[in-house]
Write an enzyme that holds these catalytic residues in place. Structure first.
Site, PDB file in Angstrom:
ATOM      1  CD  GLN A   1      20.131-104.739  30.288  1.00 40.57           C
ATOM      2  OE1 GLN A   1      21.033-104.260  30.956  1.00 40.57           O
ATOM      3  NE2 GLN A   1      19.062-104.052  29.927  1.00 40.57           N
TER       4      GLN A   1
ATOM      5  CG  ASN B   1      14.004-104.490  31.123  1.00 45.53           C
ATOM      6  OD1 ASN B   1      13.366-104.941  32.067  1.00 45.53           O
ATOM      7  ND2 ASN B   1      15.081-103.748  31.288  1.00 45.53           N
TER       8      ASN B   1
ATOM      9  CB  CYS C   1      19.752-103.745  14.941  1.00 43.23           C
ATOM     10  SG  CYS C   1      19.876-104.688  16.477  1.00 43.23           S
TER      11      CYS C   1
ATOM     12  NE  ARG D   1      -9.928 -98.910  37.705  1.00 41.98           N
ATOM     13  CZ  ARG D   1      -8.799 -98.259  37.471  1.00 41.98           C
ATOM     14  NH1 ARG D   1      -8.728 -96.975  37.702  1.00 41.98           N
ATOM     15  NH2 ARG D   1      -7.740 -98.880  37.014  1.00 41.98           N
TER      16      ARG D   1
HETATM   17  O1  LIG Z   1      -8.011 -94.567  40.421  1.00 42.95           O
HETATM   18  P1  LIG Z   1      -7.618 -94.224  39.017  1.00 42.95           P
HETATM   19  O2  LIG Z   1      -7.117 -92.813  38.861  1.00 42.95           O
HETATM   20  O3  LIG Z   1      -8.644 -94.566  37.998  1.00 42.95           O
HETATM   21  O4  LIG Z   1      -6.368 -95.196  38.697  1.00 42.95           O
HETATM   22  C1  LIG Z   1      -5.013 -94.865  38.838  1.00 42.95           C
HETATM   23  O5  LIG Z   1      -4.613 -94.759  40.202  1.00 42.95           O
HETATM   24  C2  LIG Z   1      -4.736 -95.950  40.992  1.00 42.95           C
HETATM   25  C3  LIG Z   1      -4.136 -95.676  42.362  1.00 42.95           C
HETATM   26  O6  LIG Z   1      -2.772 -95.308  42.304  1.00 42.95           O
HETATM   27  C4  LIG Z   1      -4.056 -97.153  40.318  1.00 42.95           C
HETATM   28  O7  LIG Z   1      -4.404 -98.322  41.025  1.00 42.95           O
HETATM   29  C5  LIG Z   1      -4.470 -97.298  38.851  1.00 42.95           C
HETATM   30  O8  LIG Z   1      -3.683 -98.310  38.257  1.00 42.95           O
HETATM   31  C6  LIG Z   1      -4.235 -95.964  38.135  1.00 42.95           C
HETATM   32  O9  LIG Z   1      -4.626 -96.057  36.775  1.00 42.95           O
HETATM   33  O1  LIG Z   2      19.943-101.120  30.031  1.00 44.53           O
HETATM   34  P1  LIG Z   2      18.862-100.595  29.108  1.00 44.53           P
HETATM   35  O2  LIG Z   2      18.135-101.670  28.357  1.00 44.53           O
HETATM   36  O3  LIG Z   2      19.381 -99.522  28.189  1.00 44.53           O
HETATM   37  O4  LIG Z   2      17.806 -99.903  30.067  1.00 44.53           O
HETATM   38  C1  LIG Z   2      16.638-100.472  30.578  1.00 44.53           C
HETATM   39  O5  LIG Z   2      16.910-101.458  31.580  1.00 44.53           O
HETATM   40  C2  LIG Z   2      17.589-101.000  32.753  1.00 44.53           C
HETATM   41  C3  LIG Z   2      17.659-102.149  33.738  1.00 44.53           C
HETATM   42  O6  LIG Z   2      16.383-102.629  34.121  1.00 44.53           O
HETATM   43  C4  LIG Z   2      16.884 -99.786  33.389  1.00 44.53           C
HETATM   44  O7  LIG Z   2      17.715 -99.248  34.393  1.00 44.53           O
HETATM   45  C5  LIG Z   2      16.599 -98.703  32.345  1.00 44.53           C
HETATM   46  O8  LIG Z   2      15.811 -97.687  32.951  1.00 44.53           O
HETATM   47  C6  LIG Z   2      15.832 -99.328  31.166  1.00 44.53           C
HETATM   48  O9  LIG Z   2      15.561 -98.355  30.187  1.00 44.53           O
END
Ligand SMILES: O=P(O)(O)O[C@H]1O[C@H](CO)[C@@H](O)[C@H](O)[C@H]1O
Ligand SMILES: O=P(O)(O)O[C@H]1O[C@H](CO)[C@@H](O)[C@H](O)[C@H]1O
Lengths: 339, 339
Positions: free
Chosen positions: B168, B153, B51, B30
């Protein structure tokens, strides 16, 4: 409602899926130093010669779109599900797989490249609703199809690769995970109570009032008690219908009115074309009794604080459970003010 | 392995969660016309005065970080879970909620602002592993805590708000959704077979070979049969341990080696600092028998085709089930080549 829910970390139960969401109301004040989304406030032309969804244009596979005047449906040129694949299954110890057949379609909501549902008239949205009804009915009749998933991805941040107003339908030979969960929960409740789970929930919400955004004669727009996304909303028919094919013409018009209201309110919230994925959950087309089903449409919008700051469903959310900062009640209050 | 799985749409079963993923191998071709992610190949300094995670700097709440030399742990200044909130529950008809207590921590992996796990030596990663072990053990001893979720993350696209290498820990008073699912599936299997579900799966994978990326004496790195994210990977200990506290020193070193290998390979794939969320699923600290648990670490990286094109889990994925284009076998092949 207990004020504890506005002050302390807690989890809420989603009666439709049987799963929990973690709510951290005290955390909304966290400063944001992470990624900002690009917002496009570009004005789009009503017709874009390079858009493969615009009327009269040629798609990647060489087919030419008709000069359509309202809604136009075609089979997805890059369908995730194949209709003509062989049936097979793998049951090799702990490697378990099954073929899945299906039909995927694209629905252009309007020939006007510059519009979204939020900018369309209620009567134009009603034409989209009628197309959904027809597609649900005709796809559901195919012997291969047991479930018809109608959805829209709106905005680049939601993976939408073309701003032309359009949605999709993926119909398939088994019930996908999310539908299977709701099927189970609704069935258990219906068997015990002989009433609709979502209908009884709706009565309770109409009394509580604090999560209601809007209602007309046939539909209620609300933030569910267990909402995951910051401004997640749900459109629920007041009467228990199993699926959208059962709506009368005036009910379809009121459904279109509800869609119009929520999408307009969304656009006002952060003064941008509000991104979301929306979808309709309704009865499977599996020929079984689906008396326990009460169809509904949900909107999952990612934005959290502004047109450029979204909620990330990452680490904890992927490994633990969904998590939200502002409460459902706060979100409903903010959206209701903008009506 | 059946060649059907490389050619036709199908679904695969996740033995750990009991859920399905839709696979569309034919769809990888695609074309992509949607959003591109920004990649930062910026060179970061070893110390950034602005930081809030760097050694010696002051955090938003006014506390000063020590001049730490390897790993530094502190309680999250904007914790999603509170340790001192009252216990309460809401059981008002179909409105169901419960208080949730917890302790959230941040772990800086290194004082060097410019590094990620992929750039760190195995012995430095081993210090991170040892900190995870200590935190799992000490948080697990708190009477309020039943589960300790360790995660990272990485990258702005994964909601990471600070590029300083860090992860975390959110520990809490009940089992979150994903852990509860794995608890159930592993328990059912263990009760029936008296062996570990993941251990038996691992033996089968070691015979099949096609999804294995790397192994050392104690660990295997593989793409699970049911992987959701394009290059999702899993680190599995060969011996069945319930949790990371049970690792010997040499096993910790081999775990660090496995982390080093997969993160380096990821960075090579699209020549960028590869974003992901990773997390460790292990036995709850609920004082119950957890003999059925076989801990493991998973990586969920969003990139699909290049450093700037990610897979969107949106419309269908939110309302139906996760969906992937390239198969687990293709992904394993590509990563193995880069070792
Ligand atoms: O089908 P599209 O619009 O190209 O693609 C979008 O929708 C799909 C269905 O939710 C997803 O699988 C794709 O990752 C997203 O980019
Ligand atoms: O805690 P952070 O790094 O500020 O935040 C990040 O990690 C969290 C835990 O996965 C999420 O809830 C937040 O949406 C994301 O931005």
């Amino acid at each position: 409602m207990s004020t504890n829910l506005q002050d302390y970390s807690h989890k809420r139960f989603n009666i439709l899926t049987g799963e929990w969401v973690l709510v951290s109301p005290h955390r909304a004040k966290r400063p944001w130093q992470g990624q900002n989304e690009a917002i496009s406030n570009e004005q789009r032309p009503a017709h874009d010669p390079s858009c493969y969804l615009c009327a009269g244009n040629t798609r990647i596979n060489g087919e030419q779109n008709p000069v359509y005047e309202d809604v136009f449906v075609f089979t997805n040129d890059f369908a995730a599900l194949q209709s003509d694949s062989p049936e097979f299954s793998v049951n090799d110890g702990l490697f378990i797989a099954k073929s899945e057949q299906g039909i995927c379609k694209v629905i252009c909501f309007s020939p006007d490249h510059s519009k979204s549902l939020a900018d369309m008239s209620v009567s134009s949205i009603q034409k989209v609703v009628e197309t959904w009804q027809q597609e649900y009915t005709s796809l559901g009749k195919e012997s291969m199809i047991q479930y018809v998933q109608i959805f829209e991805n709106k905005g680049a941040v939601m993976g939408c690769s073309n701003p032309h107003p359009h949605g999709q339908i993926w119909s398939q030979s088994t019930l996908p995970n999310e539908v299977a969960k709701k099927d189970v929960q609704q069935k258990i409740y219906y068997n015990e109570n002989k009433t609709s789970l979502l209908g009884d929930y709706l009565s309770q919400e109409l009394k509580a009032k604090e999560r209601i955004i809007y209602q007309n004669d046939d539909f209620v727009v609300l933030i569910p008690f267990w909402a995951v996304w910051p401004f997640e909303a749900m459109i629920v028919p007041k009467q228990q219908f199993e699926n959208i094919s059962q709506l009368s013409e005036s009910e379809s018009a009121n459904f279109a009115d509800a869609i119009s209201k929520i999408t307009k309110v969304y656009d006002k919230l952060f003064q941008c074309s509000f991104p979301y994925s929306s979808g309709i959950h309704q009865s499977p087309t599996n020929g079984k009794s689906n008396k326990h089903w009460h169809w509904h449409m949900s909107f999952y919008p990612p934005l959290l604080r502004s047109a450029t700051v979204k909620k990330f469903m990452v680490g904890y959310e992927m490994f633990g459970s969904p998590q939200r900062d502002i409460t459902a009640e706060q979100a409903a209050f903010r959206l209701r003010e903008l009506l």
